[in-house]
Design a protein around this motif. Structure first.
Motif, PDB file in Angstrom:
ATOM      1  N   SER A 197      71.009  75.995  20.904  1.00 45.67           N
ATOM      2  CA  SER A 197      70.651  77.409  20.959  1.00 45.67           C
ATOM      3  C   SER A 197      69.477  77.617  21.909  1.00 45.67           C
ATOM      4  O   SER A 197      68.671  76.718  22.138  1.00 45.67           O
TER       5      SER A 197
ATOM      6  N   ASN B 253      66.612  80.726  22.616  1.00 46.22           N
ATOM      7  CA  ASN B 253      66.082  81.996  22.131  1.00 46.22           C
ATOM      8  C   ASN B 253      66.893  82.525  20.944  1.00 46.22           C
ATOM      9  O   ASN B 253      67.143  83.723  20.812  1.00 46.22           O
ATOM     10  N   GLY B 254      67.335  81.584  20.096  1.00 50.68           N
ATOM     11  CA  GLY B 254      68.049  81.970  18.892  1.00 50.68           C
ATOM     12  C   GLY B 254      69.521  82.264  19.078  1.00 50.68           C
ATOM     13  O   GLY B 254      70.210  82.639  18.135  1.00 50.68           O
ATOM     14  N   GLU B 255      70.037  82.092  20.294  1.00 47.04           N
ATOM     15  CA  GLU B 255      71.437  82.417  20.563  1.00 47.04           C
ATOM     16  C   GLU B 255      72.182  81.197  21.059  1.00 47.04           C
ATOM     17  O   GLU B 255      71.679  80.436  21.885  1.00 47.04           O
TER      18      GLU B 255
ATOM     19  N   GLN C 104      75.285  78.322  15.581  1.00 43.79           N
ATOM     20  CA  GLN C 104      73.867  78.210  15.301  1.00 43.79           C
ATOM     21  C   GLN C 104      73.665  77.737  13.869  1.00 43.79           C
ATOM     22  O   GLN C 104      74.351  78.155  12.955  1.00 43.79           O
TER      23      GLN C 104
ATOM     24  N   LYS D 291      67.709  73.027  19.667  1.00 47.38           N
ATOM     25  CA  LYS D 291      67.021  74.194  20.202  1.00 47.38           C
ATOM     26  C   LYS D 291      66.438  73.865  21.570  1.00 47.38           C
ATOM     27  O   LYS D 291      65.735  72.863  21.725  1.00 47.38           O
TER      28      LYS D 291
END
Length: 558
Positions: free
Chosen positions: A124, A126-128, A169, A185
C-alpha cells in the motif's frame, strides 16, 4: 541559398552518401517490418561470457549464517518516489541508485529494486492498494493473454498470469502465492522485499563473488521472521542438496528504524558455480506453463529465462524437454525419462516439497524452480528455490497427496489441526476478497458478508490442476507424470523414507529451529515476541508432521 550555410560542412560534403544510407534504411524498414526475426546461437561453447572486474571481499562472510550481520541502505527520497510511481502506474520494478554498507564495508552506487510478484500485491501507498490489471509483476497483474482462450473459465481473458489476483490492504489474499499477515507499506521501506544488485551502476562489480542478493519479505508462510525459509535452507544444505545460502542481518534504510531481516543468495550466474559439471541454468518464470508452444524460442519468453552461457547456448534443450513431456506416451515416459532427467535427483526434489509442505514449488502459482542442463550427460536437474511458503500446509498430508495452501503454522486462510490434533475446516480471514476464478478448499467457511466473485467455481466444478484446490496452483506436467508413474513410485518412496529419517525422525528439523532462533536473537532489530511465537508454532507443526508420517505405510514399508 543562405539556408545551406546553416547545414554543417561535413553533411553538405557527404550528402549523397547520407541520402543513400537513409534510403537503404527505409527499404529495410518497409521490406522487413513484417518479418519475424529469430535469434540463433552461432557457438556451442560451454563457457560463459560474464566478466568480473572488481570483487569486493569485505570483512565478514556475508552468508555465514552462524553470526549476525548488518546492512545499511541510503537513497534519495525523490528516486524512491519515482520508483514507486513506475511500479504503481505500469507495474515496472525499476532500479534506483543507493549507497550500501555491509558488515562495515561501504559499497557506493548499488542498484536496488522491489522484488516479488504476488508478494507486492499487498503493498500500500498512502493507505491505498492499487486494484487494477497489469503486466507480470504489477499490482493485480494478469500476465500474458491468449494461450488458453476460454479454457478453464477464463473467457476472453485468455491465459492469466499465475500471480494474478487483487492486492488487498491489511493482508489476506495476495494472488495465489500466499497470504500476508500484514500489508506492506511503502512508507516503511525497511520492511519491503528488495533485490540488491552490485553491478547495476558499476560494470563487472561483485561482492564476495555475488552479483545480487535478496532481502526477503516478512509476513508470508514464516511469519515476521521468515523462520521457515531459514530452517528449510539449513536442512537442504545439511542433506547435500543445492540450495541458496542465507543469513540474518540488521537492516536499516535511511533514517528509518532498524529491523532484523533474512537475506539470501539470489540464483544468478554465480549460483551455477555450485555444480560440479559444466551446464546451463534456466529460471522458470511465474507466467510459465510448460506446454508446447512450437519451435520458436521467442514464444517461450514468458516461460523461462536463461541465466548462464548466453550467446554460447540457447533454450533449445528446454523446448525439447517440454515437447517430449507433453507428447510422450506413458510407456515412452517410463522408458525414456532417465535419458532426459536425473531421476534420482528429481525423486528427492519431489519428496522434499512434500515433506516440507511447500505449496509453492514447481507446480505452484510462483513456478519456483530452476532447470540445470548438464552439457556432459545431456540431462536436466530440477533445483528448488523461494522457500518462504514451506511448512504452510496440513501436518497430516501424506507422501502421495498434493499440497495446497492451507494448514501450517501461519496462514491467512487454512484448515489445520486443533489442540487435540483433529483436522479443522478452512476459514477465511476477516475482509477476505477472493480473486476471479477462486475455488474454495474443502470445508471452506466464508466470513460474514462474503460475496463470491464471478467465476468462484470453475465450470467443470473441479479443483484447480495439480491438486491445489484452485489457490492459483496450476500443476506441472513433468511432476504430475512422474508421481503418477508406477515405474518411478519406488524410487520416489525410497527417497521419501530416507529424507524423513534425516529431517524428522532424527530430530534435525527441531534442532535446526533452535539453532536458527539462537542466531536470530543476536541480530539488531530482533523482535523477541514475534520470533518466540514463530519458533513455537513451527516446532508444533514439525512435531505433528513427524508423528503423522511415522505410521504412514511409505515410511514403515508396509
Amino acid at each position: 541559398m543562405r539556408w545551406k550555410r546553416r547545414i554543417p560542412i561535413r553533411i553538405r560534403h557527404y550528402w549523397k552518401f547520407l541520402a543513400g544510407c537513409l534510403a537503404f534504411v527505409l527499404v529495410l524498414t518497409v521490406t522487413l517490418s513484417t518479418v519475424r526475426i529469430r535469434p540463433y546461437v552461432t557457438s556451442t561453447s560451454d563457457t560463459g561470457g560474464d566478466v568480473v572486474t572488481q570483487n569486493i571481499l569485505g570483512t565478514v562472510d556475508l552468508f555465514d549464517e552462524t553470526v549476525a550481520h548488518s546492512i545499511e541502505l541510503v537513497f534519495r527520497d525523490a528516486d524512491y518516489e519515482r520508483m514507486l510511481d513506475a511500479f504503481y502506474d505500469e507495474g515496472d520494478k525499476e532500479y534506483i541508485e543507493a549507497d550500501l554498507v555491509i558488515d562495515g564495508t561501504t559499497i557506493p552506487s548499488v542498484g536496488i529494486r522491489l522484488k516479488g510478484n504476488s508478494t507486492l500485491r499487498s503493498l500500500s501507498r498512502n493507505g491505498e492498494t492499487p486494484q487494477r490489471s497489469g503486466g507480470q509483476g504489477g499490482p493485480g497483474g494478469q500476465g500474458r493473454q491468449g494461450q488458453q482462450g476460454e479454457q478453464g473459465g477464463q473467457g476472453q481473458q485468455g491465459r492469466q498470469g499465475q500471480q494474478g489476483g487483487q492486492g488487498q490492504q491489511g493482508g489476506g489474499w495476495i494472488g495465489g502465492g500466499g497470504f500476508a499477515q500484514s500489508s506492506l507499506k511503502a512508507e516503511e521501506p525497511e520492511t519491503l522485499p528488495w533485490l540488491i544488485r552490485f553491478d547495476e551502476y558499476v560494470d563487472g562489480r561483485r561482492y564476495q563473488d555475488h552479483r545480487e542478493i535478496a532481502v526477503r519479505v516478512a509476513g508470508m508462510g514464516g511469519g515476521s521472521t521468515v523462520l521457515n525459509e531459514a530452517v528449510t535452507l539449513d536442512l537442504l544444505a545439511a542433506a547435500g542438496e543445492v540450495s541458496q545460502e542465507y543469513a540474518y542481518t540488521s537492516f536499516t534504510v535511511n533514517d528509518r528504524p532498524t529491523t532484523a531481516r533474512l537475506v539470501i543468495e539470489h540464483p544468478d550466474e554465480n549460483f551455477a558455480d555450485d555444480f560440479d559439471s559444466s551446464g546451463v541454468l534456466y529460471k522458470s518464470l511465474a507466467t510459465g506453463q510448460f506446454t508446447d508452444q512450437g519451435d520458436d524460442p521467442i514464444d517461450y519468453a514468458d516461460d523461462f529465462k536463461q541465466i548462464t552461457m548466453k550467446g554460447s547456448q540457447d533454450l533449445q534443450p528446454v523446448i525439447d524437454l517440454i515437447k517430449w513431456v507433453n507428447t510422450a506416451s506413458d510407456e515412452e515416459f517410463d522408458e525414456q525419462l532417465a535419458d532426459r532427467v536425473d531421476v534420482e535427483s528429481f525423486a528427492r526434489y519431489a519428496a522434499w516439497q512434500n515433506l516440507l509442505l511447500n505449496f509453492d514449488d514447481m507446480s505452484g502459482p510462483g513456478r519456483n524452480y530452476y532447470l540445470w542442463y548438464d552439457l556432459g550427460t545431456k540431462k536436466f536437474t530440477v533445483i528448488g528455490w523461494d522457500y518462504n511458503l514451506t511448512f504452510s500446509g496440513s501436518a497430516t498430508q501424506g507422501p502421495h497427496e498434493q499440497g495446497r495452501l492451507g494448514g501450517g503454522f501461519r496462514g491467512g486462510m487454512r484448515g489445520g489441526t486443533d489442540a487435540t490434533g483433529e483436522q479443522t475446516d478452512a476459514e477465511a480471514p476477516e475482509g477476505f476478497t477472493p480473486p476471479e476464478g477462486f475455488t474454495p478448499p474443502e470445508g471452506f467457511t466464508p466470513p460474514e458478508g462474503f460475496t463470491p466473485p464471478e467465476g468462484f467455481t470453475r465450470p467443470d466444478g473441479e479443483a484447480g490442476p495439480g491438486g491445489n484446490g484452485g489457490f492459483g496452483g496450476s500443476g506441472h506436467k513433468l511432476k504430475e507424470r512422474f508421481l503418477a508413474s508406477e515405474k518411478f513410485k519406488q524410487v520416489y518412496e525410497a527417497a521419501y523414507r530416507s529424507l524423513y529419517q534425516q529431517v524428522y525422525a532424527d530430530g534435525a528439523a527441531l534442532a535446526t529451529v533452535d539453532a536458527v532462533t539462537e542466531v536470530l536473537a543476536t541480530v539488531d532489530g530482533y523482535d523477541e515476541s514475534a520470533a518466540t511465537s514463530d519458533a513455537e508454532n513451527l516446532r508444533t507443526l514439525i512435531q505433528q508432521r513427524t508423528e503423522s508420517l511415522a505410521t504412514n505405510e511409505v515410511i514403515t514399508g508396509s
